[in-house]
Design a protein around this motif. Structure first.
Motif, PDB file in Angstrom:
ATOM      1  N   GLU A  95     -43.393 -25.754  29.910  1.00 14.23           N
ATOM      2  CA  GLU A  95     -44.770 -25.651  29.796  1.00 14.23           C
ATOM      3  C   GLU A  95     -45.451 -24.663  31.285  1.00 14.23           C
ATOM      4  OE1 GLU A  95     -43.585 -28.724  27.404  1.00 14.23           O
ATOM      5  OE2 GLU A  95     -43.262 -28.460  29.622  1.00 14.23           O
ATOM      6  N   ARG A  96     -44.517 -24.968  32.160  1.00 19.16           N
ATOM      7  CA  ARG A  96     -44.958 -24.160  33.381  1.00 19.16           C
ATOM      8  C   ARG A  96     -44.720 -22.395  33.629  1.00 19.16           C
ATOM      9  NH1 ARG A  96     -45.064 -27.477  38.954  1.00 19.16           N
ATOM     10  NH2 ARG A  96     -46.052 -29.254  38.218  1.00 19.16           N
ATOM     11  N   LEU A  97     -44.002 -22.068  32.608  1.00 17.48           N
ATOM     12  CA  LEU A  97     -43.512 -20.717  32.592  1.00 17.48           C
ATOM     13  C   LEU A  97     -44.658 -19.790  32.447  1.00 17.48           C
ATOM     14  CD1 LEU A  97     -40.413 -20.863  30.289  1.00 17.48           C
ATOM     15  CD2 LEU A  97     -40.135 -20.386  32.533  1.00 17.48           C
TER      16      LEU A  97
ATOM     17  N   PHE B 239     -43.705 -15.909  28.516  1.00 16.18           N
ATOM     18  CA  PHE B 239     -43.018 -16.726  27.905  1.00 16.18           C
ATOM     19  C   PHE B 239     -43.277 -17.840  27.091  1.00 16.18           C
ATOM     20  CE2 PHE B 239     -40.493 -15.139  31.655  1.00 16.18           C
ATOM     21  CZ  PHE B 239     -39.906 -13.983  31.183  1.00 16.18           C
ATOM     22  N   GLN B 240     -44.473 -18.006  27.126  1.00 22.20           N
ATOM     23  CA  GLN B 240     -45.079 -19.474  26.488  1.00 22.20           C
ATOM     24  C   GLN B 240     -44.956 -19.219  25.171  1.00 22.20           C
ATOM     25  OE1 GLN B 240     -46.406 -22.317  27.513  1.00 22.20           O
ATOM     26  NE2 GLN B 240     -45.657 -21.489  29.607  1.00 22.20           N
ATOM     27  N   GLY B 241     -44.853 -18.152  24.501  1.00 18.58           N
ATOM     28  CA  GLY B 241     -44.529 -18.444  22.908  1.00 18.58           C
ATOM     29  C   GLY B 241     -43.084 -18.591  22.591  1.00 18.58           C
ATOM     30  N   CYS B 242     -42.231 -18.680  23.480  1.00 20.28           N
ATOM     31  CA  CYS B 242     -40.670 -18.914  23.048  1.00 20.28           C
ATOM     32  C   CYS B 242     -40.661 -20.570  23.045  1.00 20.28           C
ATOM     33  CB  CYS B 242     -39.993 -18.443  24.238  1.00 20.28           C
ATOM     34  SG  CYS B 242     -40.372 -16.717  24.615  1.00 20.28           S
ATOM     35  N   SER B 243     -39.984 -20.824  21.852  1.00 16.99           N
ATOM     36  CA  SER B 243     -39.897 -22.249  21.708  1.00 16.99           C
ATOM     37  C   SER B 243     -38.225 -22.845  22.133  1.00 16.99           C
ATOM     38  CB  SER B 243     -40.182 -22.701  20.095  1.00 16.99           C
ATOM     39  OG  SER B 243     -39.204 -22.070  19.289  1.00 16.99           O
ATOM     40  N   SER B 244     -37.472 -21.901  22.688  1.00 21.15           N
ATOM     41  CA  SER B 244     -35.958 -22.476  22.740  1.00 21.15           C
ATOM     42  C   SER B 244     -35.595 -21.428  23.722  1.00 21.15           C
ATOM     43  CB  SER B 244     -35.146 -22.134  21.644  1.00 21.15           C
ATOM     44  OG  SER B 244     -35.030 -20.945  21.245  1.00 21.15           O
ATOM     45  N   ILE B 245     -34.336 -21.800  24.493  1.00 17.65           N
ATOM     46  CA  ILE B 245     -33.449 -21.085  25.483  1.00 17.65           C
ATOM     47  C   ILE B 245     -33.242 -19.951  24.844  1.00 17.65           C
ATOM     48  CG2 ILE B 245     -31.414 -20.782  26.810  1.00 17.65           C
ATOM     49  CD1 ILE B 245     -33.568 -22.765  28.240  1.00 17.65           C
TER      50      ILE B 245
ATOM     51  N   LEU C  20     -36.793 -19.922  35.452  1.00 17.77           N
ATOM     52  CA  LEU C  20     -36.748 -21.388  35.142  1.00 17.77           C
ATOM     53  C   LEU C  20     -36.652 -22.427  36.310  1.00 17.77           C
ATOM     54  CD1 LEU C  20     -34.154 -21.096  32.099  1.00 17.77           C
ATOM     55  CD2 LEU C  20     -36.601 -21.458  31.969  1.00 17.77           C
ATOM     56  N   ASP C  21     -36.020 -21.896  37.165  1.00 15.83           N
ATOM     57  CA  ASP C  21     -35.843 -22.832  38.492  1.00 15.83           C
ATOM     58  C   ASP C  21     -37.158 -23.200  39.281  1.00 15.83           C
ATOM     59  OD1 ASP C  21     -33.296 -23.256  38.438  1.00 15.83           O
ATOM     60  OD2 ASP C  21     -32.710 -21.699  39.708  1.00 15.83           O
ATOM     61  N   LEU C  22     -38.300 -22.027  38.869  1.00 13.04           N
ATOM     62  CA  LEU C  22     -39.587 -22.030  39.468  1.00 13.04           C
ATOM     63  C   LEU C  22     -40.261 -23.292  38.844  1.00 13.04           C
ATOM     64  CD1 LEU C  22     -40.554 -18.656  40.057  1.00 13.04           C
ATOM     65  CD2 LEU C  22     -39.863 -20.179  41.961  1.00 13.04           C
TER      66      LEU C  22
ATOM     67  N   GLU D 135     -40.084 -38.128  39.180  1.00 11.63           N
ATOM     68  CA  GLU D 135     -41.186 -39.303  39.473  1.00 11.63           C
ATOM     69  C   GLU D 135     -42.459 -38.451  39.264  1.00 11.63           C
ATOM     70  OE1 GLU D 135     -39.951 -40.065  43.606  1.00 11.63           O
ATOM     71  OE2 GLU D 135     -38.291 -41.204  42.797  1.00 11.63           O
ATOM     72  N   GLU D 136     -42.599 -37.013  39.897  1.00  4.54           N
ATOM     73  CA  GLU D 136     -43.722 -36.180  39.867  1.00  4.54           C
ATOM     74  C   GLU D 136     -44.063 -36.352  38.307  1.00  4.54           C
ATOM     75  OE1 GLU D 136     -46.842 -33.738  41.115  1.00  4.54           O
ATOM     76  OE2 GLU D 136     -45.688 -35.293  42.059  1.00  4.54           O
ATOM     77  N   TYR D 137     -43.110 -35.837  37.497  1.00  3.86           N
ATOM     78  CA  TYR D 137     -43.454 -35.583  36.094  1.00  3.86           C
ATOM     79  C   TYR D 137     -44.015 -36.774  35.335  1.00  3.86           C
ATOM     80  CZ  TYR D 137     -42.705 -33.986  31.139  1.00  3.86           C
ATOM     81  OH  TYR D 137     -42.829 -33.882  30.024  1.00  3.86           O
ATOM     82  N   LEU D 138     -43.259 -37.952  35.799  1.00  2.00           N
ATOM     83  CA  LEU D 138     -43.841 -39.235  35.092  1.00  2.00           C
ATOM     84  C   LEU D 138     -45.395 -39.475  35.450  1.00  2.00           C
ATOM     85  CD1 LEU D 138     -40.572 -41.517  35.441  1.00  2.00           C
ATOM     86  CD2 LEU D 138     -42.043 -41.071  33.461  1.00  2.00           C
ATOM     87  N   LEU D 139     -45.461 -39.478  36.872  1.00  2.00           N
ATOM     88  CA  LEU D 139     -46.861 -39.684  37.223  1.00  2.00           C
ATOM     89  C   LEU D 139     -47.787 -38.810  36.678  1.00  2.00           C
ATOM     90  CD1 LEU D 139     -45.950 -40.414  41.140  1.00  2.00           C
ATOM     91  CD2 LEU D 139     -46.626 -42.094  39.341  1.00  2.00           C
ATOM     92  N   GLN D 140     -47.520 -37.508  36.740  1.00  2.00           N
ATOM     93  CA  GLN D 140     -48.443 -36.739  35.844  1.00  2.00           C
ATOM     94  C   GLN D 140     -48.942 -37.054  34.473  1.00  2.00           C
ATOM     95  OE1 GLN D 140     -46.593 -32.750  36.534  1.00  2.00           O
ATOM     96  NE2 GLN D 140     -47.077 -32.520  38.392  1.00  2.00           N
TER      97      GLN D 140
END
Length: 521
Positions: A357-359, A363-369, A382-384, A390-395
């Motif tokens: 979702e951060r792309l 690329f937001q319209g793409c649903s797969s690799i 992707l690496d960005l 832990e951050e993802y869970l808290l968010q």
């Protein structure tokens, strides 16, 4: 008492000697980019990476009677040991990875491209005894793999594989030995007869199953993808359905075979292992994503064959000291993602999450690799988007548990305590980060959220006193002595509250009287 022998044909001591016979410290220095110069005799010297060294103070030398340089000694900071200790200390200092001795051996073998067969504790080595039933099962699996590969060159097979790996210019289907099996019962019966095995033999490795007294071949009309163990030996198969066909699952695979539960393995692990020298592995849910990730040069990609990692898969990653980067499908529900990450946390498995979702918007319209690769997305893009698990869970918890501009401090405090009790928050760092996220979402400063969580009643009392004392219009009319007396009482009750109130009073006082007048309380 006699010591128990480890599993496998190689003892750690034997593996250690095998590694030392093939490499020396210069290979390690070259890999880490550490320059060295020839010293006296056979040894070399270099700047010590374990302290702030300005003159080469580390010497590296060989064992007596040996040609390979395997020992190091810094004559400035005193660090010394063999090449295994060097790698262990370097990884901990610069890559923040704590490796035990066996993990260090695994890491050296991977990063220098040595034969993984020299590693310790590997089962089923040449010469070791294997259950005859499993040996026969492997032979049957290899025959089926070859037969399925031949069928991928049919027109029907080419079309089916192209729907999964479009524009396969790099030979991914060849590399992964992907095949196809037509929906023809006669062809299947003919294969079984020519293989020299029985239908029960096929059942043992998941090629057929029995239902209502009939044998059913689940791979009919599907792309066939071999599933291997961590040593590259075929143990079963995954069937991928045609997207155009409805009413059937996307993937079919046996639940359990004579080699155990299917999800004790990670798809593509043996191919990905040599590319995990940075300590990371991309973990996808589906096999198709791993195949198309090869187009993005994401060679260190595996699939869990399910939403999250199992205990056995986590144990496998821990053994190789690898951190998973979880890549959830866009359609995977948030609850499923949270469940998978909480399980990893429970198993003390640190991890990362790649948030598609951060792309960038392109690329937001793409649903797969597969679609991302076709749209020109790169591994760097992707690496960005990688964040700590832990951050993802808290968010996710804060996003769902706290509304914007939440004004009830009791609700905020109850929410933080609930997270604390659930095990989501386990460290001071996580607690502070949780308070930061809540503050951003609800519009509070960090210190106020922390104060709410620690003592809600004290926070509410302080805010009430501040509201009575610090209104600009009221401040002009209130006697300064009266304010001082109120602050004096506050100091007795809560010194911290006084400090916060004084800061706000200075701000309000400046607004009321201007910068030229100082507040004396």
């Amino acid at each position: 008492m006699q010591k128990r022998k480890p599993k496998g044909g190689y003892h750690p001591a034997k593996a250690r000697q095998e590694i030392l016979s093939q490499i020396d410290m210069r290979d390690i220095l070259d890999h880490y980019g550490i320059s060295y110069e020839q010293g006296k005799g056979k040894g070399v010297s270099c700047l010590c990476p374990f302290h702030d060294d300005h003159r080469p103070s580390m010497n590296i030398f060989a064992e007596k009677g040996s040609e390979n340089l395997v020992f190091y000694k810094c004559f400035s900071c005193g660090e010394g040991g063999d090449l295994f200790k060097f790698v262990t200390k370097y990884e901990e200092k610069y890559n923040h990875r704590k490796l035990n001795h066996v993990q260090t051996m695994h890491h050296i073998v991977r990063m220098l491209g040595l034969d993984p067969e020299i590693l310790p504790h590997v089962e089923n080595r040449k010469g070791s005894r294997e259950n005859p039933e499993k040996t026969e099962g492997r032979a049957l699996a290899e025959k089926f793999q070859r037969a399925a590969e031949m069928r991928r060159y049919t027109e029907e097979g080419k079309q089916a594989i192209d729907r999964i790996i479009p524009d396969d210019r790099t030979g991914i289907a060849d590399e992964f030995h992907i095949g196809y099996w037509e929906n023809d019962a006669h062809r299947w019966e003919e294969f079984v007869k020519q293989s020299g095995h029985t239908l029960d033999d096929c059942r043992k490795i998941g090629l057929v199953f029995s239902k209502g007294g009939r044998w059913i071949m689940p791979y009919a009309g599907k792309v066939v993808i071999p599933l291997t163990d961590r040593f590259g030996k075929v143990i079963s198969f995954i069937g991928r359905s045609d997207d155009s066909k409805t009413g059937q699952p996307k993937y079919v695979m046996p639940f359990r075979t004579i080699y155990g539960h299917i999800r004790t393995n990670l798809f593509n692990y043996h191919r990905a292992l040599p590319y995990m020298e940075n300590g990371r592995v991309y973990v996808f849910e589906g096999v198709e994503n791993v195949l198309n990730a090869q187009k993005l040069e994401m060679k260190n990609s595996v699939a869990t064959l399910g939403t999250g990692l199992t205990k056995t898969q986590i144990r496998l990653l821990k053994q190789d000291a690898v951190m998973p980067v979880m890549v959830f499908d866009r359609e995977t529900a948030v609850d499923e993602r949270i469940h998978a990450l909480l399980f990893m946390k429970e198993q003390k498995m640190p991890g990362l999450v790649l948030e598609l979702e951060r792309l960038p918007s392109a690329f937001q319209g793409c649903s797969s690799i597969r679609e991302l690769a076709a749209a020109g997305c790169s591994q760097k893009d992707l690496d960005l988007c990688v964040v700590e698990a832990e951050e993802y869970l808290l968010q996710q918890f804060v996003e769902r548990g706290i509304g914007p501009e939440e004004k009830d401090p009791h609700r905020v405090a109850d929410f933080v305590r609930k997270l604390n009790g659930s095990g989501v928050i386990q460290t001071d760092r996580e607690f502070i980060r949780c308070c930061e996220l809540i503050g951003t979402k609800a519009g509070y400063p960090l210190d106020e959220v922390m104060e709410m969580a620690e003592n809600t009643d004290s926070y509410v009392s302080r805010k009430e006193q501040e509201s009575r004392l610090t209104g600009p219009e009221e401040l002009r009319e209130i006697d300064i002595d009266r304010i001082a007396e109120s602050l004096h009482q506050m100091q007795k009750q809560d010194p911290k509250a006084l400090e916060r109130t004084m800061g706000k009073l200075h701000t309000v006082y400046t607004c009321a009287f201007g910068d030229e007048k100082e507040m004396e309380l």
